[in-house]
Design an enzyme around this catalytic site. Sequence first.
Site, mmCIF file in Angstrom:
data_model
loop_
_atom_site.group_PDB
_atom_site.id
_atom_site.type_symbol
_atom_site.label_atom_id
_atom_site.label_comp_id
_atom_site.label_asym_id
_atom_site.label_seq_id
_atom_site.Cartn_x
_atom_site.Cartn_y
_atom_site.Cartn_z
ATOM 1 N N CYS A 233 0.828 -1.212 0.000
ATOM 2 C CA CYS A 233 0.000 0.000 0.000
ATOM 3 C C CYS A 233 0.867 1.269 0.000
ATOM 4 O O CYS A 233 0.467 2.294 -0.523
ATOM 5 C CB CYS A 233 -0.949 0.009 1.194
ATOM 6 N N CYS B 167 -13.907 -26.101 3.949
ATOM 7 C CA CYS B 167 -12.781 -25.736 3.066
ATOM 8 C C CYS B 167 -11.981 -24.585 3.608
ATOM 9 O O CYS B 167 -11.094 -24.092 2.930
ATOM 10 C CB CYS B 167 -13.295 -25.276 1.710
#
Length: 1537
Positions: free
Chosen positions: A565, A1141
């Site tokens: 960033c 998952c």
Amino acid sequence: MPARSAPPPPALPPALRRRLRDLERDEDSLSEKETLQEKLRLTRGFLRAEVQRRLSALDADVRCRELSEERYLAKVKALLRRELAAENGDAAKLFSRASNGCAGNGEEEWERGGRGEDGAMEVEEAAASSSSSSSSSSSSSSSSSSSSSLLPAPRARKARRSRSNGESKKSPASSRVTRSSGRQPTILSVFSKGSTKRKSEEVNGAVKPEVSAEKDEEEEEELEEKEQDEKRIKIETKEGSEIKDEITQVKTSTPAKTTPPKCVDCRQYLDDPDLKFFQGDPDDALEEPEMLTDERLSIFDANEDGFESYEDLPQHKVTSFSVYDKRGHLCPFDTGLIERNIELYFSGAVKPIYDDNPCLDGGVRAKKLGPINAWWITGFDGGEKALIGFTTAFADYILMEPSEEYAPIFALMQEKIYMSKIVVEFLQNNRDVSYEDLLNKIETTVPPVGLNFNRFTEDSLLRHAQFVVEQVESYDEAGDSDEPPVLITPCMRDLIKLAGVTLGKRRAVRRQAIRHPTRIDKDKGPTKATTTKLVYLIFDTFFSEQIEKDEREDDKENAMKRRRCGVCEVCQQPECGKCKACQNMVKFGGSGRSKQACLQRRCPNLAVREADEDEEVDDNIPEMPSPKKMLQGRKKKQNKSRISWVGEPIKSDGKKDFYQRVCIDSETLEVGDCVSVSPDDPTKPLYLARVTAMWEDSSGQMFHAHWFCPGSDTVLGATSDPLELFLVDECEDMQLSYIHGKVNVIYKPPSENWAMEGGLDMEIKMVEDDGRTYFYQMWYDQEYARFETPPRAQPMEDNKYKFCLSCARLDEVRHKEIPKVAEPLDEGDGKMFYAMATKNGVQYRVGDSVYLLPEAFSFSMKPASPAKRPKKEAVDEDLYPEHYRKYSEYIKGSNLDAPDPYRVGRIKEIFCHIRTNGKPNEADIKLRIWKFYRPENTHKSMKATYHADINLLYWSDEETTVDFCAVQGRCTVVYGEDLTESIQDYSAGGLDRFYFLEAYNAKTKSFEDPPNHARSSGNKGKGKGKGKGKGKGKSSTTCEQSEPEPTELKLPKLRTLDVFSGCGGLSEGFHQAGVSETLWAIEMWEPAAQAFRLNNPGTTVFTEDCNVLLKLVMSGEKTNSLGQKLPQKGDVEMLCGGPPCQGFSGMNRFNSRTYSKFKNSLVVSFLSYCDYYRPRFFLLENVRNFVSFKRSMVLKLTLRCLVRMGYQCTFGVLQAGQYGVAQTRRRAIVLAAAPGEKLPMFPEPLHVFAPRACQLSVVVDDKKFVSNITRTYSGPFRTITVRDTMSDLPEIRNGASALEISYNGEPQSWFQRQIRGSQYQPILRDHICKDMSALVAARMRHIPLAPGSDWRDLPNIEVRLSDGTSTRKLRYTHHEKKNGRSSSGALRGVCSCAEGKPCDPADRQFNTLIPWCLPHTGNRHNHWAGLYGRLEWDGFFSTTVTNPEPMGKQGRVLHPEQHRVVSVRECARSQGFPDTYRLFGNILDKHRQVGNAVPPPLAKAIGLEIRACVGARMREESGAAVAPPAPEKMEMTAAAD
């Protein structure tokens, strides 16, 4: 020493006079501005109200930058001088005395406020002898003064002594003598520190107060004129319309909308009732240097050395402490003040380090310790205690107990420390939890003894979010470099978004540190996956190259896309040069291979952003052509070959001579051989095809190629076996010169003993790679991504020489799709009438009932249109300051856009118009039908629908003509009184069943008995028309009713193993469908396992790790450690489950680390179960994103394993709302069928649903796949609503906990009748809801009952809470750059970030009805639409989550009319669980069981498809008629079979 000025007037209290005299002494160290500030602060309480109002207005103007500081100071001086002069020096009128006129009260009050609260501080400040103190004071004042009010309120402490303007000059002593006029000086003399000229005039007595006031008034007018000129210039440069806007804005910006003043040091609001002052030190309190030498604190003998080095600071404890700023305001020390160099001091009793007793005994009273240089935390080692300490220039102090006055402020500090402790320790072992799960943990944790609060709440989590996230960042920094950070877990990302946390604040820069951070051992996650050899080889060996390739691409992508960033403090600091990553860098002498960022520079914003991107799946899938034909992409290249026919033609049809063999470059080819064809692009692999015919004609020497599809062109992509091909329905004529050479393609049928070969050590390679040998096992459907057993078709003897399987199948499909008429009847009126028409393999006869598209016909009765949203009325923006955010009309969970269900009609005539040549135009088939009305189509509108059965219709004698292409299917409609069974049994007997009891007359708006021709289905020949009576005799009523009669063969139920079963939603649906009998279930979480046992007493439920169980079975064990019998090979006929998952769903690319995680995931374990047991049917259910994880790699690898095992398989996305629940829930389903079985289709939707939630296509590798579903825009039944679901449930209050209550009434809707079932003595269970905190309960109470209401409709008011405390009003303190001001001119920003600056921790507000964090971060997150939202009676639930939280992801969880969150039973109904279904555990356990389950109606619909496949196979094998899909309740049955 400067001479003293004349004493202040006697009207001022003596203490105030003393303070003013002290101020005169210090004048040389203060600027003009600071002098004015301090004097005005001291006297402001005595000024008249009118003057105070004028001063407040000036404060507001300067704060909004509408006034420069110079003009502001001039105006204040002029205002005060004018007021004094107007009274001819009579100072008494300037002071507002007490109502009884006695000045004594004012004096006492001032004494109390000044001496009592500030007195002790005053002495300290007057001394001001510490050099370190004064230097830091001057350095820090400039940073804080710019953002704060210039003139603080009366009680604020003395202003900073930095000469910010530099204009104050020391006057000569002679200029400060008493005035010679002899008149008593007024307050005017206090403000006479103007220019030198002014003072010299005063000395000579030349200027009178009146004159001076007039002069100042002129100065002020000049300034005002100058200001107006500036404004005028600005306005005139604008367009006309803009001038008006500007003027309006000036008018509306009234002084009343000003920001309350803040203290320039501690940043607290000066008018805050909770602002407290330090009460002062006792007389015996010592200065810090003196206190540290006190013998009571010495822990050394005279003979011992005190410290190892001069750098070591002594450590002591401090009890009964208070922390305050220079002005005496008690303030927290964790809001960034110390970090911004604001001086904070503390006082208390200092005790030796070994003393654990928090009482004052044995302590040394100390005053004004500090300033505090740093604060820190220690003891973060899993124990209960967490210690906080301060560091000053002289010592370290560990805090014990706060003073009574400081205790409420310190409690918040303790709360946040314990809160972060809970979060960090919870996330170590639970990385995959949601925000709601974290809230559940926090709300159920009991705080340690001794704190003055009894529960942790969501409000306290959001209040301390910045601190908590920083602790998590610190924890990650201490972790191993290859460990995924806790910061990117789903719940932390949600917290960061919701609370607007700023990431990347370095502890090295902040003066806060975690002392001696103890590394807590992180949970190692689930056990290592138990895999079969086949699954292991596919995952471990076969794809190592693919992983390396992905990593290389990742490196490229990192260089291009993944930018840090660059804004946070982490990004801006240099590399440390010490960590592993730095040592590998070339610049530090390393190899440069690892390409890892410095561990100290890992950008947290980048990590969170990547994790967010991976979780999002764009609902708006880009338009892509369905990959129906890949042949357009086959650009071929001709070869220069020698071609000659071998033998004579075997057949000749005039134009073509067909041959059996050909010789190409000395290689002989026969019909049936396989060849390779060179692509135009040499970088592409060869195309492969089977030669199905060869001939010669005018185009030359030709052959017909039936193409094979390489695995890489299927959905498997790069995961496929490079030697595996798939049959496809694609073929092409081309010249023999395109052939590159002969190849060998082998068909590998499943072995005879296929079912028992599971788990054996098998070679992964099917054929040896010699460059010319390939194999195939499956046929592949390119549109639906279905892998199926290759179709069998024997060519007829007469066309053997040119038979092409692809041509035959494509012809059959085309033939089915083309609408046709049959059985002609009569001719008349230019029409030809028929008894039957066919389309898509379905026959439609006269008298049959059919589904038609909603636009096929309209009704003569125009029902009342659904209530549209009322037009927005003007809202009081001061009372509802966030309402402006509701600019979008779209409301999540609304059915306003839901389509109409199919129209239903009965065929009266089938005809075609006769052309001019006398032949019927069979390409344009028309139907004449009778219309059926649904209840909502009558004049009663939607209200009638709600109470009526969902399959109820009304006959009408209205007729209309429709196109045959509008027909969408066949259904059964009977007259209810002609049935031989109950309407309920009839409706439950199969799909697409309707009934009617009355006819509807739209003209008279009345209901009548149906006519004979409508009800007498057996009355042949009645009524007008040609053959219609006869047709009715063969209507669906007769022919379709005869089908369900049972025949000799009954379908056996499949023996089922449900892995990751939860409370049993999937099994419940399969039981309702009659397809399975769940004999075994595996569920590790005990409450869910108990719930499964309650509802399935005959099932063996294992509460163990599935990997452990599979290992036991594979090693030959018959029972587990508890003696439960394990299913053996051959026992399991159906395997179903939804493996979690989360472990690998975090990053969108595989690399070596995430890949190893996937190898150990439960998906792989589940596939190993499938490989070992080799069931007849396999179903994997998961979240919608399952098909997109890792660029669909998880889906591809799953399908790849199934294909290699020999399974037929497919995948699709289904919307549960289309199968009869009032909830949007998209689920990915992978279906597989063993060789020899039929692969089920996905069930067609039964109900219409909101189109936005029904985008079910999937894009894999830039190809768009759809399931076989055709009902994409409409369906047989209307949508199910929240009203249908739960309007019959009795009213309960927030926190209701009675586990069993009575219903208090009959079911009101069709859904409710189904869901209640037929209980003998109905009892309503689990109609209980979470007990929300007092603040949350108050917010819920103030959410309006209108549809679409949410937090943006909350009023900004103070409210008394149920616990006796009160909320505060939310203060809007900043200008909002994006949204401007309200219509009344009020500010809209709650944090400095609204102005484009960094967030300021001091701006945070708590205990407000409007949660501060929502307007703080709303602009970045769609205004948090739906948070604290109510459900809409005519809408639907968002995806039911595991913990209904008003500020959670699910959003709208408030009851439509009651002030509470939805109950457990309401959530269970939204999932389609029958009321008889039992849940287990506490309320949060039950919510979690329901939220994690598969909706039983969805599972039932899939189960019916599987059952149909079982029946079809049995019919094929036995040749006998089998009972069709079993008795089926309309949407669900009451209880498990």
